[in-house]
Design a protein around this motif. Sequence first.
Motif, PDB file in Angstrom:
ATOM      1  N   ILE A  97       0.853  -1.194   0.000  1.00  0.00           N
ATOM      2  CA  ILE A  97       0.000   0.000   0.000  1.00  0.00           C
ATOM      3  C   ILE A  97       0.889   1.244   0.000  1.00  0.00           C
ATOM      4  N   VAL A  98       0.603   2.183  -0.913  1.00  0.00           N
ATOM      5  CA  VAL A  98       1.238   3.506  -0.886  1.00  0.00           C
ATOM      6  C   VAL A  98       0.204   4.431  -0.245  1.00  0.00           C
ATOM      7  N   LEU A  99       0.542   4.972   0.926  1.00  0.00           N
ATOM      8  CA  LEU A  99      -0.462   5.654   1.752  1.00  0.00           C
ATOM      9  C   LEU A  99      -0.042   7.096   2.017  1.00  0.00           C
ATOM     10  N   ASP A 100      -0.888   8.035   1.623  1.00  0.00           N
ATOM     11  CA  ASP A 100      -0.590   9.448   1.848  1.00  0.00           C
ATOM     12  C   ASP A 100      -0.853   9.806   3.304  1.00  0.00           C
ATOM     13  N   LEU A 101       0.024  10.646   3.853  1.00  0.00           N
ATOM     14  CA  LEU A 101      -0.106  11.019   5.259  1.00  0.00           C
ATOM     15  C   LEU A 101      -1.262  12.000   5.475  1.00  0.00           C
ATOM     16  N   MET A 102      -1.290  13.058   4.649  1.00  0.00           N
ATOM     17  CA  MET A 102      -2.260  14.131   4.863  1.00  0.00           C
ATOM     18  C   MET A 102      -3.454  13.971   3.937  1.00  0.00           C
ATOM     19  N   MET A 103      -4.580  13.569   4.503  1.00  0.00           N
ATOM     20  CA  MET A 103      -5.807  13.452   3.703  1.00  0.00           C
ATOM     21  C   MET A 103      -6.972  13.962   4.529  1.00  0.00           C
ATOM     22  N   PRO A 104      -7.984  14.508   3.861  1.00  0.00           N
ATOM     23  CA  PRO A 104      -9.179  14.899   4.618  1.00  0.00           C
ATOM     24  C   PRO A 104      -9.840  13.661   5.199  1.00  0.00           C
ATOM     25  N   GLY A 105     -10.555  13.844   6.306  1.00  0.00           N
ATOM     26  CA  GLY A 105     -11.196  12.676   6.933  1.00  0.00           C
ATOM     27  C   GLY A 105     -10.152  11.891   7.709  1.00  0.00           C
ATOM     28  N   VAL A 106     -10.050  10.602   7.410  1.00  0.00           N
ATOM     29  CA  VAL A 106      -9.080   9.748   8.103  1.00  0.00           C
ATOM     30  C   VAL A 106      -7.699   9.970   7.484  1.00  0.00           C
ATOM     31  N   GLY A 136      -3.470   9.404   6.988  1.00  0.00           N
ATOM     32  CA  GLY A 136      -2.684   8.198   6.773  1.00  0.00           C
ATOM     33  C   GLY A 136      -2.168   7.563   8.048  1.00  0.00           C
ATOM     34  N   LEU A 137      -1.742   8.385   9.010  1.00  0.00           N
ATOM     35  CA  LEU A 137      -1.204   7.823  10.257  1.00  0.00           C
ATOM     36  C   LEU A 137      -2.283   7.075  11.030  1.00  0.00           C
ATOM     37  N   THR A 138      -3.492   7.652  11.060  1.00  0.00           N
ATOM     38  CA  THR A 138      -4.600   6.991  11.763  1.00  0.00           C
ATOM     39  C   THR A 138      -4.927   5.661  11.090  1.00  0.00           C
ATOM     40  N   ALA A 139      -4.959   5.682   9.755  1.00  0.00           N
ATOM     41  CA  ALA A 139      -5.261   4.456   9.000  1.00  0.00           C
ATOM     42  C   ALA A 139      -4.189   3.394   9.262  1.00  0.00           C
ATOM     43  N   LEU A 140      -2.913   3.833   9.276  1.00  0.00           N
ATOM     44  CA  LEU A 140      -1.814   2.897   9.510  1.00  0.00           C
ATOM     45  C   LEU A 140      -1.878   2.325  10.925  1.00  0.00           C
ATOM     46  N   ARG A 141      -2.193   3.196  11.884  1.00  0.00           N
ATOM     47  CA  ARG A 141      -2.292   2.738  13.281  1.00  0.00           C
ATOM     48  C   ARG A 141      -3.363   1.657  13.415  1.00  0.00           C
ATOM     49  N   LYS A 142      -4.522   1.907  12.787  1.00  0.00           N
ATOM     50  CA  LYS A 142      -5.625   0.921  12.859  1.00  0.00           C
ATOM     51  C   LYS A 142      -5.229  -0.397  12.203  1.00  0.00           C
ATOM     52  N   LEU A 143      -4.547  -0.264  11.055  1.00  0.00           N
ATOM     53  CA  LEU A 143      -4.129  -1.444  10.295  1.00  0.00           C
ATOM     54  C   LEU A 143      -3.200  -2.321  11.136  1.00  0.00           C
ATOM     55  N   ARG A 144      -2.170  -1.694  11.721  1.00  0.00           N
ATOM     56  CA  ARG A 144      -1.203  -2.460  12.514  1.00  0.00           C
ATOM     57  C   ARG A 144      -1.818  -2.971  13.817  1.00  0.00           C
ATOM     58  N   ALA A 145      -2.730  -2.191  14.408  1.00  0.00           N
ATOM     59  CA  ALA A 145      -3.376  -2.633  15.645  1.00  0.00           C
ATOM     60  C   ALA A 145      -4.220  -3.878  15.400  1.00  0.00           C
ATOM     61  N   GLU A 198       7.420   4.450  13.344  1.00  0.00           N
ATOM     62  CA  GLU A 198       7.093   3.899  14.658  1.00  0.00           C
ATOM     63  C   GLU A 198       5.799   3.095  14.597  1.00  0.00           C
ATOM     64  N   LEU A 199       4.852   3.603  13.815  1.00  0.00           N
ATOM     65  CA  LEU A 199       3.553   2.932  13.713  1.00  0.00           C
ATOM     66  C   LEU A 199       3.613   1.720  12.787  1.00  0.00           C
ATOM     67  N   GLY A 200       4.750   1.528  12.124  1.00  0.00           N
ATOM     68  CA  GLY A 200       4.894   0.318  11.333  1.00  0.00           C
ATOM     69  C   GLY A 200       4.908   0.506   9.832  1.00  0.00           C
ATOM     70  N   ALA A 201       5.216   1.740   9.358  1.00  0.00           N
ATOM     71  CA  ALA A 201       5.414   1.891   7.915  1.00  0.00           C
ATOM     72  C   ALA A 201       6.740   1.223   7.544  1.00  0.00           C
ATOM     73  N   ASP A 202       6.820   0.678   6.338  1.00  0.00           N
ATOM     74  CA  ASP A 202       8.048   0.004   5.910  1.00  0.00           C
ATOM     75  C   ASP A 202       9.041   0.976   5.302  1.00  0.00           C
ATOM     76  N   ASP A 203       8.535   2.056   4.739  1.00  0.00           N
ATOM     77  CA  ASP A 203       9.414   3.076   4.170  1.00  0.00           C
ATOM     78  C   ASP A 203       8.628   4.368   4.058  1.00  0.00           C
ATOM     79  N   TYR A 204       9.269   5.388   3.547  1.00  0.00           N
ATOM     80  CA  TYR A 204       8.757   6.735   3.674  1.00  0.00           C
ATOM     81  C   TYR A 204       9.293   7.563   2.528  1.00  0.00           C
ATOM     82  N   LEU A 205       8.459   8.385   1.913  1.00  0.00           N
ATOM     83  CA  LEU A 205       8.901   9.195   0.777  1.00  0.00           C
ATOM     84  C   LEU A 205       8.263  10.575   0.877  1.00  0.00           C
ATOM     85  N   GLY A 206       9.094  11.637   0.811  1.00  0.00           N
ATOM     86  CA  GLY A 206       8.565  13.003   0.871  1.00  0.00           C
ATOM     87  C   GLY A 206       8.168  13.490  -0.514  1.00  0.00           C
ATOM     88  N   LYS A 207       7.073  14.231  -0.591  1.00  0.00           N
ATOM     89  CA  LYS A 207       6.658  14.843  -1.866  1.00  0.00           C
ATOM     90  C   LYS A 207       7.364  16.191  -2.011  1.00  0.00           C
TER      91      LYS A 207
END
Length: 246
Positions: free
Chosen positions: A55-64, A66-75, A99-108
């Motif tokens: 999954i390629v997951l954007d951090l900043m999105m309206p609503g939920v 990316g960090l919240t989504a990742l936290r729920k996924l790993r939990a 920390e929440l369990g992303a495998d890698d990270y890329l800045g736009k």
Amino acid sequence: VKLHSMATQILVVDDDVELRDLLRDYLARQGIEVSVLHDAGSLERRLERERPDLIVLDLMMPGVDGLTALRKLRASGDDIPVIMLTARADDVDRIVGLELGADDYLGKPFNPRELLARVQAVLRRRRTLPSAAAPEQREPFSFGRFTLDFQSRTLHLEDKPLTLSGSEFALLKIFVNHPMRTLTRERLLELLHGPEYDGTDRGIDVQVWRLRRILETDPSTPRFIQTVRGRGYVFVPDGEQHAPAH
């Protein structure tokens, strides 16, 4: 007809339509199947229906976000590989994401070719991990207040079982097998993935950092997995400062 199961499948979760289209076109030309979601709110429902390789997951999105989504996924115990995207090249976000369990990270902004390289590196790391198929007939190994059980592939803090991912177990096992020996990043990657592994990424630092979060009372001054400055890491079973810590 291309076999559906053979192609790498990626799910891009981003509210930026242009970026989604760009990635879909670019990755499709590389033989990667891309599906998209415009927000993270329905990610769990989507994953019940389809299981992408990554999954390629954007951090900043309206609503939920990316960090919240990742936290729920790993939990929920889901270990699917995730690469986070963020418009803010902020170290705090990066560390929180890892920390929440992303495998890698890329800045736009980023070049799609760079994302492709990260995707390939993450998938290669995942694919080459030793499988849990053959449990080892070995006595559990104790260090500090911890016990590592090779047969059940579990780590206990006194009587409390701790959750270890496959990659965390594999890395801890390497350290336990090489106590008091300085292991370079290259050597650790080779022991994890085999001598033909050609990754030069610093992903090993992320994995060491995650292991420290589990083992160390204070991960910033580690006792068990100590840093040997300019060389690599050393596992100290009794937690004493035998090795140069810096």
